[in-house]
Write a protein that holds these residues in place. Structure first.
Motif, PDB file in Angstrom:
ATOM      1  N   LEU A 260      11.198  23.308  34.683  1.00 49.77           N
ATOM      2  CA  LEU A 260      12.135  22.705  35.636  1.00 49.77           C
ATOM      3  C   LEU A 260      12.005  23.347  37.008  1.00 49.77           C
ATOM      4  N   THR A 261      11.841  24.665  37.039  1.00 54.33           N
ATOM      5  CA  THR A 261      11.661  25.365  38.317  1.00 54.33           C
ATOM      6  C   THR A 261      10.393  24.900  39.010  1.00 54.33           C
ATOM      7  N   GLU A 262       9.327  24.724  38.239  1.00 53.99           N
ATOM      8  CA  GLU A 262       8.058  24.262  38.813  1.00 53.99           C
ATOM      9  C   GLU A 262       8.177  22.864  39.400  1.00 53.99           C
ATOM     10  N   LEU A 263       9.051  22.045  38.830  1.00 54.75           N
ATOM     11  CA  LEU A 263       9.218  20.675  39.301  1.00 54.75           C
ATOM     12  C   LEU A 263      10.128  20.581  40.524  1.00 54.75           C
ATOM     13  N   GLY A 264      10.824  21.666  40.861  1.00 54.68           N
ATOM     14  CA  GLY A 264      11.692  21.641  42.031  1.00 54.68           C
ATOM     15  C   GLY A 264      13.168  21.622  41.710  1.00 54.68           C
ATOM     16  N   PHE A 265      13.521  22.021  40.489  1.00 52.83           N
ATOM     17  CA  PHE A 265      14.917  22.164  40.101  1.00 52.83           C
ATOM     18  C   PHE A 265      15.322  23.631  40.131  1.00 52.83           C
ATOM     19  N   THR A 266      16.608  23.875  40.261  1.00 55.72           N
ATOM     20  CA  THR A 266      17.186  25.201  40.072  1.00 55.72           C
ATOM     21  C   THR A 266      18.163  25.133  38.903  1.00 55.72           C
ATOM     22  N   VAL A 267      17.915  25.905  37.866  1.00 53.00           N
ATOM     23  CA  VAL A 267      18.813  25.909  36.715  1.00 53.00           C
ATOM     24  C   VAL A 267      20.092  26.651  37.111  1.00 53.00           C
ATOM     25  N   VAL A 268      21.220  25.955  37.054  1.00 56.71           N
ATOM     26  CA  VAL A 268      22.494  26.542  37.484  1.00 56.71           C
ATOM     27  C   VAL A 268      23.396  26.885  36.305  1.00 56.71           C
ATOM     28  N   ALA A 269      23.038  26.458  35.089  1.00 59.30           N
ATOM     29  CA  ALA A 269      23.842  26.801  33.915  1.00 59.30           C
ATOM     30  C   ALA A 269      22.979  26.704  32.668  1.00 59.30           C
ATOM     31  N   GLU A 270      23.199  27.637  31.755  1.00 58.01           N
ATOM     32  CA  GLU A 270      22.547  27.623  30.444  1.00 58.01           C
ATOM     33  C   GLU A 270      23.611  27.901  29.392  1.00 58.01           C
ATOM     34  N   GLN A 271      23.732  27.015  28.425  1.00 60.27           N
ATOM     35  CA  GLN A 271      24.754  27.140  27.381  1.00 60.27           C
ATOM     36  C   GLN A 271      24.109  27.085  25.997  1.00 60.27           C
ATOM     37  N   HIS A 272      24.631  27.919  25.095  1.00 62.76           N
ATOM     38  CA  HIS A 272      24.163  27.924  23.707  1.00 62.76           C
ATOM     39  C   HIS A 272      25.317  27.701  22.733  1.00 62.76           C
ATOM     40  N   ASP A 277      26.285  22.288  17.133  1.00 64.53           N
ATOM     41  CA  ASP A 277      26.921  21.296  16.275  1.00 64.53           C
ATOM     42  C   ASP A 277      27.053  21.911  14.877  1.00 64.53           C
ATOM     43  N   PRO A 278      28.278  22.210  14.423  1.00 65.30           N
ATOM     44  CA  PRO A 278      28.454  22.977  13.189  1.00 65.30           C
ATOM     45  C   PRO A 278      28.238  22.151  11.922  1.00 65.30           C
ATOM     46  N   VAL A 279      26.982  21.776  11.673  1.00 69.40           N
ATOM     47  CA  VAL A 279      26.667  20.958  10.491  1.00 69.40           C
ATOM     48  C   VAL A 279      25.459  21.493   9.729  1.00 69.40           C
ATOM     49  N   ASP A 280      24.936  22.650  10.088  1.00 68.98           N
ATOM     50  CA  ASP A 280      23.655  23.097   9.531  1.00 68.98           C
ATOM     51  C   ASP A 280      23.679  23.245   8.017  1.00 68.98           C
ATOM     52  N   LEU A 281      24.673  23.957   7.495  1.00 66.79           N
ATOM     53  CA  LEU A 281      24.724  24.182   6.051  1.00 66.79           C
ATOM     54  C   LEU A 281      25.076  22.891   5.312  1.00 66.79           C
ATOM     55  N   LEU A 282      26.025  22.128   5.851  1.00 69.75           N
ATOM     56  CA  LEU A 282      26.374  20.848   5.244  1.00 69.75           C
ATOM     57  C   LEU A 282      25.150  19.939   5.167  1.00 69.75           C
ATOM     58  N   ALA A 283      24.427  19.826   6.267  1.00 68.95           N
ATOM     59  CA  ALA A 283      23.255  18.957   6.299  1.00 68.95           C
ATOM     60  C   ALA A 283      22.180  19.447   5.327  1.00 68.95           C
ATOM     61  N   HIS A 340      26.683  31.705  18.353  1.00 65.75           N
ATOM     62  CA  HIS A 340      25.809  32.210  19.405  1.00 65.75           C
ATOM     63  C   HIS A 340      25.553  33.705  19.229  1.00 65.75           C
ATOM     64  N   ARG A 341      26.601  34.451  18.869  1.00 63.87           N
ATOM     65  CA  ARG A 341      26.460  35.889  18.691  1.00 63.87           C
ATOM     66  C   ARG A 341      25.472  36.211  17.562  1.00 63.87           C
ATOM     67  N   LEU A 342      25.443  35.364  16.535  1.00 61.22           N
ATOM     68  CA  LEU A 342      24.543  35.578  15.403  1.00 61.22           C
ATOM     69  C   LEU A 342      23.178  34.940  15.596  1.00 61.22           C
ATOM     70  N   GLY A 343      22.987  34.276  16.729  1.00 60.46           N
ATOM     71  CA  GLY A 343      21.711  33.615  16.990  1.00 60.46           C
ATOM     72  C   GLY A 343      21.516  32.353  16.174  1.00 60.46           C
ATOM     73  N   LEU A 344      22.611  31.717  15.767  1.00 62.81           N
ATOM     74  CA  LEU A 344      22.544  30.552  14.893  1.00 62.81           C
ATOM     75  C   LEU A 344      22.787  29.236  15.622  1.00 62.81           C
ATOM     76  N   SER A 345      23.042  29.268  16.912  1.00 64.23           N
ATOM     77  CA  SER A 345      23.272  28.016  17.646  1.00 64.23           C
ATOM     78  C   SER A 345      22.070  27.099  17.467  1.00 64.23           C
ATOM     79  N   ASN A 346      22.346  25.862  17.131  1.00 65.32           N
ATOM     80  CA  ASN A 346      21.233  24.962  16.823  1.00 65.32           C
ATOM     81  C   ASN A 346      20.771  24.124  18.017  1.00 65.32           C
ATOM     82  N   ALA A 347      21.372  24.350  19.182  1.00 64.36           N
ATOM     83  CA  ALA A 347      20.975  23.595  20.374  1.00 64.36           C
ATOM     84  C   ALA A 347      21.275  24.421  21.617  1.00 64.36           C
TER      85      ALA A 347
END
Length: 355
Positions: A260-272, A277-283, A340-347
């Motif tokens: 994205l930076t190479e294309l001319g964007f500036t990343v202003v937020a990153e969220q984990h 989506d809390p469905v990993d074990l169910l799925a 997120h703290r456990l590194g389990l965020s799926n997106a």
């Protein structure tokens, strides 16, 4: 006539066409295998996963390779245009339209959260293009967060036409985003891609199209599966976001930020944590049960299941209900607050401003 009888008739009517498609096997659905990474061109590839179609159970075997240099994970060999048509058919439309519409239509809170991610960066966007909009349910929910925003939708399936008919989007664009982007140049304050980029055959081309459609000073909002999630390793082929054979590319967040930076964007937020989506074990439990049970009726199977197979399937799925309930409670109550703290965020989600 009952809904079950109607569905059986629809399946029977589609069976001859599917059997004709499969008469010569599935080899023609796959392109030649790549020997280099499509993201960085490195030849350092290792196999990450072998699996089958765990959702529709259409014939075929699929592999995901990982680049040892940049970490990009991708389907290899990748589906051809003919393969994409075959494996997408009756998933989001046709036989699958009612099921998927119900699934996506019931996720209003998630859609509102996605819209709210833009508020700190542009609280009053005039126009918003949702790429890969499907049936337009995000746009319908986002309008309650941003009532002054005009939401348009783009997709290559007829779901976008349905979204327009239902009033969920103002304007519907049907086709490939890179092909349509020149006519949409600098038109939008916001372009969103929610779980779209992983479906594309060429993610870089899609990002360049987004840069074209976003006006200078506008924003691109991207949400994709996180291949660096610990769940991806712990659950293996049963991790839902692998979604083979539809998901073709998985970008580590550092790779996407850099591009994205190479294309001319500036990343202003990153969220984990927020897009998790809390469905990993169910799925995972459901996919395992569904894979183990005798197959339900489908037109890509040579014949409908008999009474014994249907009874066995029902019995196994009912026996799995306690496991499904336990998995749901773990997903939503035990793991979600710590994902997120456990590194389990799926997106993960990125907000990037076009300079």
């Amino acid at each position: 006539m009952s809904d079950k009888s109607k569905n059986s008739e629809r399946v029977a009517a589609l069976r001859p066409a599917y059997q004709a498609d499969l008469a010569d096997g599935t080899d023609r659905f796959f392109a030649p295998r790549r020997t280099t990474c499509p993201w960085c061109e490195s030849d350092g590839l290792t196999t990450r996963l072998h699996t089958t179609d765990l959702l529709q159970h259409k014939p075929g075997r699929f592999s995901l390779d990982r680049c040892t240099d940049c970490g990009h994970t991708f389907q290899n060999p990748q589906l051809t245009a003919e393969g994409l048509e075959f494996y997408y058919r009756d998933f989001y439309d046709g036989l699958g339209e009612q099921r998927m519409s119900g699934t996506f239509g019931g996720r209003t809170a998630m859609y509102r959260d996605r819209a709210e991610a833009m508020v700190p960066h542009d609280p009053t966007p005039k126009n918003w293009l949702d790429v890969g909009t499907g049936h337009g349910h995000f746009c319908e929910a986002a309008r309650t967060v941003l009532p002054g925003t005009c939401f348009d939708g783009l997709d290559f399936t007829d779901g976008v036409d349905l979204a327009a008919r239902e009033g969920r989007v103002e304007h519907a664009y049907r086709g490939a985003f890179p092909d349509l982007a020149p006519d949409l140049a600098a038109r939008y304050d916001v372009v969103s891609m929610f779980h779209y980029l992983e479906h594309s055959t060429d993610p870089d081309r899609e990002l360049r199209a987004a840069h074209e459609a976003v006006r200078p000073g506008g924003h691109l909002l991207i949400e994709v599966p996180d291949p660096e999630s610990r769940y991806a390793r712990l659950l293996g082929r049963w991790w839902l976001p692998w979604l083979q054979p539809q998901h073709l590319h998985f970008m580590p967040v550092a790779n996407l930020r850099r591009r994205l930076t190479e294309l001319g964007f500036t990343v202003v937020a990153e969220q984990h944590a927020e897009p998790h989506d809390p469905v990993d074990l169910l799925a995972a439990v459901w996919l395992t049960l569904d894979h183990t049970a005798p197959r339900d009726d489908a037109p890509w199977l040579p014949e409908p299941p008999g009474a014994l197979r249907r009874t066995l399937r029902t019995a196994l799925l009912l026996a799995g209900v306690p496991a499904l309930l336990t998995a749901t409670l773990l997903d939503r109550l035990a793991i979600r607050p710590l994902s997120h703290r456990l590194g389990l965020s799926n997106a993960y989600r990125l907000v990037a401003r076009r300079e």
